[in-house]
Design an enzyme around this catalytic site. Structure first.
Site, PDB file in Angstrom:
ATOM      1  N   VAL A 103     -10.699  12.012   7.751  1.00 43.19           N
ATOM      2  CA  VAL A 103     -11.335  10.346   8.131  1.00 43.19           C
ATOM      3  C   VAL A 103     -11.323   9.637   9.272  1.00 43.19           C
ATOM      4  O   VAL A 103     -12.028   8.750   9.786  1.00 43.19           O
ATOM      5  CB  VAL A 103     -11.665   9.571   6.399  1.00 43.19           C
ATOM      6  CG1 VAL A 103     -10.276   8.765   6.480  1.00 43.19           C
ATOM      7  CG2 VAL A 103     -12.557   8.871   6.842  1.00 43.19           C
TER       8      VAL A 103
ATOM      9  N   SER B 281      -9.224  -3.119  -3.454  1.00 43.64           N
ATOM     10  CA  SER B 281      -7.712  -3.233  -4.210  1.00 43.64           C
ATOM     11  C   SER B 281      -7.741  -4.749  -4.025  1.00 43.64           C
ATOM     12  O   SER B 281      -8.356  -5.691  -3.394  1.00 43.64           O
ATOM     13  CB  SER B 281      -6.453  -2.978  -3.537  1.00 43.64           C
ATOM     14  OG  SER B 281      -5.927  -3.452  -4.146  1.00 43.64           O
TER      15      SER B 281
ATOM     16  N   TYR C 294      -0.137  -2.479   3.364  1.00 41.68           N
ATOM     17  CA  TYR C 294      -1.919  -2.576   2.046  1.00 41.68           C
ATOM     18  C   TYR C 294      -2.085  -3.299   2.188  1.00 41.68           C
ATOM     19  O   TYR C 294      -3.622  -3.973   1.919  1.00 41.68           O
ATOM     20  CB  TYR C 294      -0.978  -1.777   0.791  1.00 41.68           C
ATOM     21  CG  TYR C 294      -2.141  -1.353   0.111  1.00 41.68           C
ATOM     22  CD1 TYR C 294      -2.785  -0.459   0.553  1.00 41.68           C
ATOM     23  CD2 TYR C 294      -1.984  -2.402  -1.131  1.00 41.68           C
ATOM     24  CE1 TYR C 294      -3.617   0.156  -0.757  1.00 41.68           C
ATOM     25  CE2 TYR C 294      -2.704  -1.574  -1.688  1.00 41.68           C
ATOM     26  CZ  TYR C 294      -3.716  -0.759  -1.889  1.00 41.68           C
ATOM     27  OH  TYR C 294      -4.654   0.001  -2.775  1.00 41.68           O
TER      28      TYR C 294
ATOM     29  N   ALA D 163      -2.975  -6.610   3.817  1.00 43.88           N
ATOM     30  CA  ALA D 163      -3.867  -6.487   5.112  1.00 43.88           C
ATOM     31  C   ALA D 163      -4.311  -5.661   5.714  1.00 43.88           C
ATOM     32  O   ALA D 163      -5.899  -5.944   6.016  1.00 43.88           O
ATOM     33  CB  ALA D 163      -3.234  -6.393   6.407  1.00 43.88           C
TER      34      ALA D 163
ATOM     35  N   LYS E 151      -6.291  -4.046   2.882  1.00 41.95           N
ATOM     36  CA  LYS E 151      -7.934  -4.187   2.201  1.00 41.95           C
ATOM     37  C   LYS E 151      -8.142  -5.522   2.511  1.00 41.95           C
ATOM     38  O   LYS E 151      -8.966  -5.169   1.904  1.00 41.95           O
ATOM     39  CB  LYS E 151      -6.678  -3.779   0.496  1.00 41.95           C
ATOM     40  CG  LYS E 151      -6.628  -2.787   0.265  1.00 41.95           C
ATOM     41  CD  LYS E 151      -7.546  -1.539   0.103  1.00 41.95           C
ATOM     42  CE  LYS E 151      -6.887  -0.128  -0.371  1.00 41.95           C
ATOM     43  NZ  LYS E 151      -7.985   0.978   0.058  1.00 41.95           N
TER      44      LYS E 151
END
Length: 240
Positions: free
Chosen positions: A53, A131, A145, A147, A149
């Protein structure tokens, strides 16, 4: 993200409700296993096509194969995601870049390439994996993490606005802690599991299967007037 804990459950949920499913991640062996499980459990057609991805050409190749096989793409679920926990005072930028490459860049690449297909079709539904950390900070080295999301949340909103004239709906799923292969150590530790469960109003930790209903709703005609939203499947955590 079709071979991950949440992604696998979402793919299964879509298959059970009649979707033809293409499972994708970098691990061909893992996604073939998931595709077979979906076919056996649901009777729906499910195939596995590997892609990275973070690589536009890889995602484009996967999408081309899907179009050759099915001729259209009605639904995109971006369920990939990773976390690298680091002390913010010492956060290595290579880890920061790795998080953003998968969680943010990967989401945008998939949306961009599949979005073009949906534009031609004049219809489509996209769900991105956010999240509760997309709107609530958290300790324990989760700055990176959180940041990423937060970025996914705003990619979702911005695309929903930009692509509404093309009848492409873009929403997000916002789980709290979910027991997956990466977090199973929590479930296996009664003390730790109790600690996390006590913070959730419904009194338990989420399971991957808990996420499927929200995604099935968001991609269905029942949600035809819903775009730019995040549904937090979190046992009530963000209500506080």
């Amino acid at each position: 993200g079709g071979a991950g804990g949440i992604g696998e459950a979402l793919a299964m949920g879509l298959g059970i409700h009649g979707a033809k499913v293409v499972v994708s991640s970098r691990n061909q062996e893992a996604i073939e296993k998931v595709a077979k499980q979906i076919g056996a459990a649901s009777g729906s057609e499910a195939i596995a096509i590997a892609s990275d991805v973070t690589d536009e050409s890889s995602v484009q190749k996967m999408v081309d194969q899907v179009m050759q096989k099915f001729g259209k793409i009605d639904i995109l679920v971006n369920a990939m995601g990773m976390n690298v926990k680091r002390d913010a005072f010492e956060y290595p930028m290579e880890d920061w870049d790795k998080l953003f490459a998968v969680n943010v860049k990967g989401t945008m690449i998939a949306c961009k390439i599949v979005g073009k297909v949906m534009r031609e079709q004049k219809a489509g539904a996209i769900v991105n994996l956010s999240s509760v950390r997309g709107i609530r900070g958290y300790t324990g080295g989760n700055t990176g993490y959180c940041a990423t999301k937060g970025a996914v949340e705003l990619i979702t909103k911005a695309l929903a606005l930009e692509w509404a004239p093309h009848n492409i709906r873009v929403n997000a799923l916002g789980p709290a802690l979910v027991i997956t292969p990466g977090t199973k150590h929590i479930a296996e530790n009664p003390e730790l599991a109790k600690k996390y469960a006590s913070a959730v109003p419904l009194g338990r930790i989420g399971m991957p299967e808990d996420m499927a209903g929200a995604v099935n709703f968001l991609v269905s005609d029942a949600a035809s007037f819903v775009t730019g939203q995040t549904i937090y499947v979190d046992g009530g955590l963000t209500a506080a």
